[in-house]
Design an enzyme around this catalytic site. Structure first.
Site, PDB file in Angstrom:
ATOM      1  N   ASP A 128       1.145  -0.867  -0.001  1.00 30.07           N
ATOM      2  CA  ASP A 128       0.091   0.142  -0.357  1.00 30.07           C
ATOM      3  C   ASP A 128       0.552   0.588   0.673  1.00 30.07           C
ATOM      4  O   ASP A 128       1.754   0.963   0.879  1.00 30.07           O
ATOM      5  CB  ASP A 128      -0.979   0.117   0.824  1.00 30.07           C
ATOM      6  CG  ASP A 128      -1.421   1.119   0.573  1.00 30.07           C
ATOM      7  OD1 ASP A 128      -2.666   1.544   0.561  1.00 30.07           O
ATOM      8  OD2 ASP A 128      -2.855   1.608   1.969  1.00 30.07           O
ATOM      9  N   HIS A 135      -3.797  14.312   0.351  1.00 31.79           N
ATOM     10  CA  HIS A 135      -4.037  14.012   2.349  1.00 31.79           C
ATOM     11  C   HIS A 135      -2.676  13.124   2.758  1.00 31.79           C
ATOM     12  O   HIS A 135      -2.892  13.300   4.026  1.00 31.79           O
ATOM     13  CB  HIS A 135      -3.942  11.876   0.971  1.00 31.79           C
ATOM     14  CG  HIS A 135      -4.157  10.760   2.284  1.00 31.79           C
ATOM     15  ND1 HIS A 135      -5.983  10.798   3.175  1.00 31.79           N
ATOM     16  CD2 HIS A 135      -3.112   9.924   2.662  1.00 31.79           C
ATOM     17  CE1 HIS A 135      -5.106  10.034   4.044  1.00 31.79           C
ATOM     18  NE2 HIS A 135      -3.981   9.308   4.196  1.00 31.79           N
ATOM     19  N   GLU A 200     -10.504   4.283   3.054  1.00 27.35           N
ATOM     20  CA  GLU A 200      -9.648   4.977   2.353  1.00 27.35           C
ATOM     21  C   GLU A 200     -10.152   4.988   0.986  1.00 27.35           C
ATOM     22  O   GLU A 200     -10.236   3.432   0.373  1.00 27.35           O
ATOM     23  CB  GLU A 200      -8.093   4.266   2.713  1.00 27.35           C
ATOM     24  CG  GLU A 200      -7.795   5.145   4.321  1.00 27.35           C
ATOM     25  CD  GLU A 200      -6.256   5.015   4.461  1.00 27.35           C
ATOM     26  OE1 GLU A 200      -5.984   4.225   3.913  1.00 27.35           O
ATOM     27  OE2 GLU A 200      -5.509   5.611   5.459  1.00 27.35           O
ATOM     28  N   GLU A 202      -9.132   3.853  -2.177  1.00 25.27           N
ATOM     29  CA  GLU A 202      -7.958   3.892  -3.373  1.00 25.27           C
ATOM     30  C   GLU A 202      -7.971   2.980  -4.741  1.00 25.27           C
ATOM     31  O   GLU A 202      -9.037   2.726  -4.517  1.00 25.27           O
ATOM     32  CB  GLU A 202      -7.091   2.888  -2.251  1.00 25.27           C
ATOM     33  CG  GLU A 202      -6.891   3.698  -0.781  1.00 25.27           C
ATOM     34  CD  GLU A 202      -5.821   2.764  -0.299  1.00 25.27           C
ATOM     35  OE1 GLU A 202      -4.929   2.254  -1.385  1.00 25.27           O
ATOM     36  OE2 GLU A 202      -5.548   2.826   1.053  1.00 25.27           O
ATOM     37  N   ASP A 234      -9.196   0.460   1.598  1.00 25.55           N
ATOM     38  CA  ASP A 234      -8.558   0.115   2.588  1.00 25.55           C
ATOM     39  C   ASP A 234      -9.271   0.196   3.950  1.00 25.55           C
ATOM     40  O   ASP A 234      -8.308   1.638   4.453  1.00 25.55           O
ATOM     41  CB  ASP A 234      -6.836   0.946   2.502  1.00 25.55           C
ATOM     42  CG  ASP A 234      -6.164  -0.085   3.090  1.00 25.55           C
ATOM     43  OD1 ASP A 234      -5.930  -1.299   3.566  1.00 25.55           O
ATOM     44  OD2 ASP A 234      -4.847   0.736   3.185  1.00 25.55           O
ATOM     45  N   ARG A 238      -8.469   4.329  12.907  1.00 21.42           N
ATOM     46  CA  ARG A 238      -7.638   5.271  12.987  1.00 21.42           C
ATOM     47  C   ARG A 238      -6.793   5.062  14.673  1.00 21.42           C
ATOM     48  O   ARG A 238      -6.186   6.426  14.681  1.00 21.42           O
ATOM     49  CB  ARG A 238      -7.795   6.604  12.779  1.00 21.42           C
ATOM     50  CG  ARG A 238      -8.207   6.683  11.652  1.00 21.42           C
ATOM     51  CD  ARG A 238      -7.197   6.815  10.069  1.00 21.42           C
ATOM     52  NE  ARG A 238      -8.032   7.206   9.486  1.00 21.42           N
ATOM     53  CZ  ARG A 238      -7.550   7.005   8.227  1.00 21.42           C
ATOM     54  NH1 ARG A 238      -5.734   6.934   7.934  1.00 21.42           N
ATOM     55  NH2 ARG A 238      -7.873   7.471   6.542  1.00 21.42           N
ATOM     56  N   GLN A 241      -4.336   2.801  15.514  1.00 24.73           N
ATOM     57  CA  GLN A 241      -2.876   3.102  14.181  1.00 24.73           C
ATOM     58  C   GLN A 241      -2.360   4.322  15.310  1.00 24.73           C
ATOM     59  O   GLN A 241      -1.104   4.650  14.653  1.00 24.73           O
ATOM     60  CB  GLN A 241      -3.924   3.596  13.252  1.00 24.73           C
ATOM     61  CG  GLN A 241      -2.280   4.093  12.404  1.00 24.73           C
ATOM     62  CD  GLN A 241      -2.796   4.710  10.737  1.00 24.73           C
ATOM     63  OE1 GLN A 241      -3.881   3.619   9.959  1.00 24.73           O
ATOM     64  NE2 GLN A 241      -1.645   4.384   9.458  1.00 24.73           N
ATOM     65  N   LYS A 254      -4.649  -1.543  10.193  1.00 23.56           N
ATOM     66  CA  LYS A 254      -4.863  -1.801   8.477  1.00 23.56           C
ATOM     67  C   LYS A 254      -4.933  -3.776   8.224  1.00 23.56           C
ATOM     68  O   LYS A 254      -5.726  -3.941   7.301  1.00 23.56           O
ATOM     69  CB  LYS A 254      -3.356  -1.518   7.469  1.00 23.56           C
ATOM     70  CG  LYS A 254      -3.396  -0.158   7.921  1.00 23.56           C
ATOM     71  CD  LYS A 254      -4.133   0.669   7.026  1.00 23.56           C
ATOM     72  CE  LYS A 254      -3.794   2.225   6.960  1.00 23.56           C
ATOM     73  NZ  LYS A 254      -4.739   3.017   5.573  1.00 23.56           N
ATOM     74  N   THR A 258      -9.143  -5.170   4.118  1.00 26.88           N
ATOM     75  CA  THR A 258      -8.718  -4.398   3.060  1.00 26.88           C
ATOM     76  C   THR A 258      -9.957  -5.039   1.785  1.00 26.88           C
ATOM     77  O   THR A 258      -9.597  -6.372   1.187  1.00 26.88           O
ATOM     78  CB  THR A 258      -7.530  -4.763   2.110  1.00 26.88           C
ATOM     79  OG1 THR A 258      -7.063  -3.871   3.027  1.00 26.88           O
ATOM     80  CG2 THR A 258      -7.591  -3.380   1.253  1.00 26.88           C
ATOM     81  N   GLU A 365      -9.935  12.912   6.954  1.00 27.48           N
ATOM     82  CA  GLU A 365      -9.673  14.254   6.878  1.00 27.48           C
ATOM     83  C   GLU A 365     -11.300  15.073   5.969  1.00 27.48           C
ATOM     84  O   GLU A 365     -11.819  16.052   6.501  1.00 27.48           O
ATOM     85  CB  GLU A 365      -9.604  13.865   5.027  1.00 27.48           C
ATOM     86  CG  GLU A 365      -7.764  13.434   5.105  1.00 27.48           C
ATOM     87  CD  GLU A 365      -7.882  12.959   3.686  1.00 27.48           C
ATOM     88  OE1 GLU A 365      -7.211  13.901   2.795  1.00 27.48           O
ATOM     89  OE2 GLU A 365      -8.224  12.060   3.288  1.00 27.48           O
TER      90      GLU A 365
END
Length: 432
Positions: A128, A135, A200, A202, A234, A238, A241, A254, A258, A365
């Site tokens: 990844d 971002h 996420e 992606e 993905d 948070r 993490q 993570k 996915t 975000e």
């Protein structure tokens, strides 16, 4: 170019696309390879049995009567191109071989609503990247402030990490909220379900042809190793993490899941939509200096539907062309130290965010770390994903009267395991 099969202008799967997938049916449960055309799947194992590819694929085994695309991908770009041209010819409105053969059409063309899709590739490794400057800047501002938003290396190389291939799942697979360690301010770590579950937005490129260990792939040759692309969500925890990533990076935050879309869009289908990516300053080092345009104009959208909502709400609109580092640069960097890529490897782009608030590709975000909750159409609000939320991503390239699309990648959030049950399993094991 038109197909004898009617395909609406809004469909993601016209004859200009022909994405590959793996499917099964109730009367033939063995997974095999097909391509999407309009509302149908064309069963390539049937065409293979009838000799339609014998002049192209000269190997002594079935390639399309397989549970993954890997055997086909291993044959290389020249074969992929010839098969694609053959399929476009067979499906064209001016070719009679399939169009006028009622028996073959009834056997080989199956309505998409009647098939079950499977993971299209056997994924050996998953990497990844962190390729969106917007971002990376947004996240950097949140955690380090404007002056130190980007780390010193970010504009010099494609930052990435090795993910977990075993937990890459097909669209439609439910996502269980993960358990992990969370560190609240001024408190000791606690073992709890994730409280800040995120998506996420992606895209992923699927490696078709690899390289030998110790032999890098050049930036100019890199795209010849790419079979196609998929949508990627993905999923990210948070709060887990934030505590665990120092100093090595994402782990439990993570590796729980996915999601990818079921159809792999050939890179050749995206060629008409090639565009330049963002200006790169400073100029990349020579091994990363790509001369041709390296991005694609792919419109991307994200929708959220809560348990209470009758219809989903669009919460993000972005574009693949915002990515700072291209596929070719990612592959060149990945292999420059001698790492070997293999057929079926998946390379995620990292979150795709743009310059506007609505183009931010994650809740981290969009809500600015929970400080600016999203207002949904039914009066609900979201800082982070809640149990029962269903998230849908889609993407397409808009042509003149047609679309080359990726379908959807969908995931429904399920509650976490009961942490007491997890702890009790440890006690039971000790007692045994």
């Amino acid at each position: 170019m038109k197909s004898f099969i009617h395909v609406s202008e809004e469909s993601h799967f016209p004859i200009q696309n022909l994405p590959y997938g793996v499917f099964s049916t109730s009367n033939q449960p063995k997974p095999r390879v097909g391509v999407a055309i309009g509302n149908y799947v064309l069963d390539l194992s049937i065409l293979e049995d009838k000799g339609y590819f014998k002049e192209i694929i000269q190997v002594n085994k079935k390639i399309f009567n397989q549970p993954s695309l890997n055997p086909f991908m291993e044959l290389g770009k020249e074969v992929w191109t010839k098969v694609r041209k053959k399929l476009q010819l067979l499906l064209s409105e001016d070719e009679s071989k399939l169009r006028d053969n009622d028996e073959l059409r009834s056997e080989a063309l199956i309505l998409r609503k009647d098939v079950t899709m499977h993971l299209p590739i056997k994924i050996g490794d998953y990497t990844d990247f962190y390729a969106s400057k917007e971002h990376a800047t947004n996240v950097g501002i949140m955690f380090r402030g404007k002056e130190n938003a980007l780390m010193p290396n970010w504009t010099h190389l494609p930052v990435g990490y090795h993910g977990r291939a075993s937990s890459v799942v097909l669209s439609g697979t439910n996502i269980r909220r993960p358990l992990g360690q969370i560190k609240l301010p001024d408190q000791s770590p606690i073992f709890e379900p994730c409280r800040q579950l995120d998506f996420e937005l992606e895209m992923g490129c699927v490696i078709g042809g690899g390289n030998q260990l110790g032999e890098p792939i050049s930036v100019e040759e890199a795209e010849n190793h790419v079979f196609g692309m998929v949508l990627v969500n993905d999923w990210s925890a948070r709060d887990i993490q934030a505590w665990e990533y120092q100093p090595l990076g994402p782990f439990l935050a993570k590796n729980f899941s996915t999601s990818i879309s079921p159809w792999v869009v050939p890179l050749e289908a995206l060629e008409p939509f090639r565009v330049a990516g963002p200006v790169q300053e400073p100029k990349p080092l020579e091994y990363l200096d790509q001369t041709k345009q390296g991005s694609f104009n792919i419109e991307l959208e994200v929708y959220l539907k809560s348990e209470k909502m009758k219809a989903p709400t669009q919460i993000c609109s972005s574009n693949y062309r915002y990515l700072y580092w291209s596929i070719a640069q990612q592959i060149a960097h990945h292999t420059v130290g001698g790492c070997n890529l293999n057929p079926g490897d998946l390379l995620g782009s990292g979150t795709i965010s743009g310059p506007e608030k609505e183009s931010r590709g994650s809740l981290l975000e969009l809500t600015w770390r929970g400080q600016e909750p999203l207002q949904l159409e039914d009066g609900e609000e979201r800082k982070w994903l809640e149990d029962g939320d269903e998230l849908t991503m889609t993407g397409f390239c808009q042509g003149d009267g047609y679309r080359v699309g990726f379908g959807e990648v969908v995931g429904l959030i399920q509650p976490a395991l009961n942490k007491e049950q997890v702890i009790n399993k440890k006690e039971t094991a000790l007692n045994n």
